[in-house]
Design a protein around this motif. Sequence first.
Motif, PDB file in Angstrom:
ATOM      1  N   LEU A   1      27.266 -82.695  -7.744  1.00  0.00           N
ATOM      2  CA  LEU A   1      27.980 -83.889  -8.217  1.00  0.00           C
ATOM      3  C   LEU A   1      28.215 -84.891  -7.081  1.00  0.00           C
ATOM      4  CD1 LEU A   1      30.558 -82.365 -10.701  1.00  0.00           C
ATOM      5  CD2 LEU A   1      28.617 -83.836 -11.233  1.00  0.00           C
ATOM      6  N   ALA A   2      28.590 -84.398  -5.912  1.00  0.00           N
ATOM      7  CA  ALA A   2      28.849 -85.294  -4.785  1.00  0.00           C
ATOM      8  C   ALA A   2      27.582 -86.027  -4.380  1.00  0.00           C
ATOM      9  CB  ALA A   2      29.410 -84.508  -3.605  1.00  0.00           C
ATOM     10  N   GLY A   3      26.478 -85.308  -4.327  1.00  0.00           N
ATOM     11  CA  GLY A   3      25.217 -85.933  -3.941  1.00  0.00           C
ATOM     12  C   GLY A   3      24.747 -86.997  -4.915  1.00  0.00           C
ATOM     13  N   SER A   4      25.088 -86.841  -6.169  1.00  0.00           N
ATOM     14  CA  SER A   4      24.662 -87.830  -7.161  1.00  0.00           C
ATOM     15  C   SER A   4      25.677 -88.962  -7.343  1.00  0.00           C
ATOM     16  CB  SER A   4      24.398 -87.155  -8.506  1.00  0.00           C
ATOM     17  OG  SER A   4      25.581 -86.576  -9.013  1.00  0.00           O
ATOM     18  N   MET A   5      26.939 -88.707  -7.029  1.00  0.00           N
ATOM     19  CA  MET A   5      27.975 -89.717  -7.239  1.00  0.00           C
ATOM     20  C   MET A   5      28.209 -90.614  -6.016  1.00  0.00           C
ATOM     21  SD  MET A   5      29.109 -89.537 -10.321  1.00  0.00           S
ATOM     22  CE  MET A   5      27.432 -89.180 -10.817  1.00  0.00           C
ATOM     23  N   LEU A   6      27.949 -90.137  -4.833  1.00  0.00           N
ATOM     24  CA  LEU A   6      28.220 -90.941  -3.637  1.00  0.00           C
ATOM     25  C   LEU A   6      27.483 -92.278  -3.607  1.00  0.00           C
ATOM     26  CD1 LEU A   6      28.666 -88.386  -0.760  1.00  0.00           C
ATOM     27  CD2 LEU A   6      30.322 -90.015  -1.631  1.00  0.00           C
ATOM     28  N   PRO A   7      26.227 -92.344  -4.032  1.00  0.00           N
ATOM     29  CA  PRO A   7      25.589 -93.675  -4.070  1.00  0.00           C
ATOM     30  C   PRO A   7      26.323 -94.659  -4.989  1.00  0.00           C
ATOM     31  CG  PRO A   7      23.924 -91.981  -4.176  1.00  0.00           C
ATOM     32  CD  PRO A   7      25.250 -91.281  -4.287  1.00  0.00           C
ATOM     33  N   PHE A   8      26.868 -94.169  -6.093  1.00  0.00           N
ATOM     34  CA  PHE A   8      27.636 -95.043  -6.984  1.00  0.00           C
ATOM     35  C   PHE A   8      28.921 -95.515  -6.305  1.00  0.00           C
ATOM     36  CE2 PHE A   8      25.198 -92.639 -10.194  1.00  0.00           C
ATOM     37  CZ  PHE A   8      24.633 -93.701 -10.876  1.00  0.00           C
TER      38      PHE A   8
ATOM     39  N   SER B   1      23.306 -95.402   2.353  1.00  0.00           N
ATOM     40  CA  SER B   1      24.194 -94.839   3.381  1.00  0.00           C
ATOM     41  C   SER B   1      24.693 -93.464   2.990  1.00  0.00           C
ATOM     42  CB  SER B   1      25.389 -95.757   3.609  1.00  0.00           C
ATOM     43  OG  SER B   1      24.960 -97.021   4.054  1.00  0.00           O
ATOM     44  N   ALA B   2      24.646 -93.167   1.704  1.00  0.00           N
ATOM     45  CA  ALA B   2      25.039 -91.830   1.232  1.00  0.00           C
ATOM     46  C   ALA B   2      23.855 -90.893   1.438  1.00  0.00           C
ATOM     47  CB  ALA B   2      25.440 -91.888  -0.230  1.00  0.00           C
ATOM     48  N   SER B   3      23.440 -90.801   2.673  1.00  0.00           N
ATOM     49  CA  SER B   3      22.245 -90.034   3.003  1.00  0.00           C
ATOM     50  C   SER B   3      22.571 -88.562   3.201  1.00  0.00           C
ATOM     51  CB  SER B   3      21.614 -90.606   4.265  1.00  0.00           C
ATOM     52  OG  SER B   3      22.530 -90.504   5.342  1.00  0.00           O
ATOM     53  N   ALA B   4      21.552 -87.801   3.452  1.00  0.00           N
ATOM     54  CA  ALA B   4      21.687 -86.352   3.580  1.00  0.00           C
ATOM     55  C   ALA B   4      22.736 -85.910   4.604  1.00  0.00           C
ATOM     56  CB  ALA B   4      20.334 -85.734   3.882  1.00  0.00           C
ATOM     57  N   PRO B   5      22.785 -86.488   5.809  1.00  0.00           N
ATOM     58  CA  PRO B   5      23.804 -86.010   6.755  1.00  0.00           C
ATOM     59  C   PRO B   5      25.235 -86.215   6.248  1.00  0.00           C
ATOM     60  CG  PRO B   5      22.136 -87.250   7.923  1.00  0.00           C
ATOM     61  CD  PRO B   5      21.865 -87.424   6.457  1.00  0.00           C
ATOM     62  N   PHE B   6      25.484 -87.341   5.604  1.00  0.00           N
ATOM     63  CA  PHE B   6      26.821 -87.611   5.089  1.00  0.00           C
ATOM     64  C   PHE B   6      27.171 -86.647   3.962  1.00  0.00           C
ATOM     65  CE2 PHE B   6      29.923 -89.858   2.453  1.00  0.00           C
ATOM     66  CZ  PHE B   6      30.875 -90.156   3.406  1.00  0.00           C
ATOM     67  N   VAL B   7      26.248 -86.466   3.036  1.00  0.00           N
ATOM     68  CA  VAL B   7      26.481 -85.560   1.913  1.00  0.00           C
ATOM     69  C   VAL B   7      26.621 -84.129   2.420  1.00  0.00           C
ATOM     70  CG1 VAL B   7      25.471 -84.590  -0.199  1.00  0.00           C
ATOM     71  CG2 VAL B   7      25.333 -87.040   0.232  1.00  0.00           C
ATOM     72  N   ALA B   8      25.767 -83.725   3.348  1.00  0.00           N
ATOM     73  CA  ALA B   8      25.825 -82.359   3.876  1.00  0.00           C
ATOM     74  C   ALA B   8      27.160 -82.088   4.555  1.00  0.00           C
ATOM     75  CB  ALA B   8      24.674 -82.125   4.846  1.00  0.00           C
TER      76      ALA B   8
END
Length: 116
Positions: free
Chosen positions: A67-74, A85-92
Motif C-alpha cells: 500500500l505504501a509503495g502504491s500510495m506515496l506517488p499520490f 521522488s517516491a522512489s525505491a530508497p524512500f519506500v524501502a
Amino acid sequence: MKVADWWWVAARELPAGVSLGSILSVIGILRITAWQVLGFYDHGPYWPLVALTVGVALVGVVTFGSLAGSMLPFVFRRLGFDPASASAPFVATLVDVTGLVIYFGVAYLILRGTLL
C-alpha cells in the motif's frame, strides 16, 4: 492517473499485498516449525507463538509495503512534489522502519505474558 484515483489503486493493491504476505507467512511458519521439529534450532517452549508472530507480522509488513509503495506517488503529487521522488530508497526506508514497528507490535500482542 489522477490523485482522485487513489482509492481504485488501493483496492487493487490490498488483495495483492495480503496474498503475497500470506504466502510468505506460510513459508516463515513452515520454516520455524520444520527447524523446531527436525532439531536444527530450539525456539523454546513457545515456538508456536513465535511462528504465529512471524506469520502475522509478515502479512502486516508486506501489506503495508504494498500500500505504501502504491500510495506515496499520490501523496507526493498532492503535495506538489514530483511523484518519481517516491522512489525505491524512500519506500524501502519507510517500509523497513514501519516493518519493525509492526513486528514488535505484533510480538507484544501475541507474546505478552509468555516471552515478553
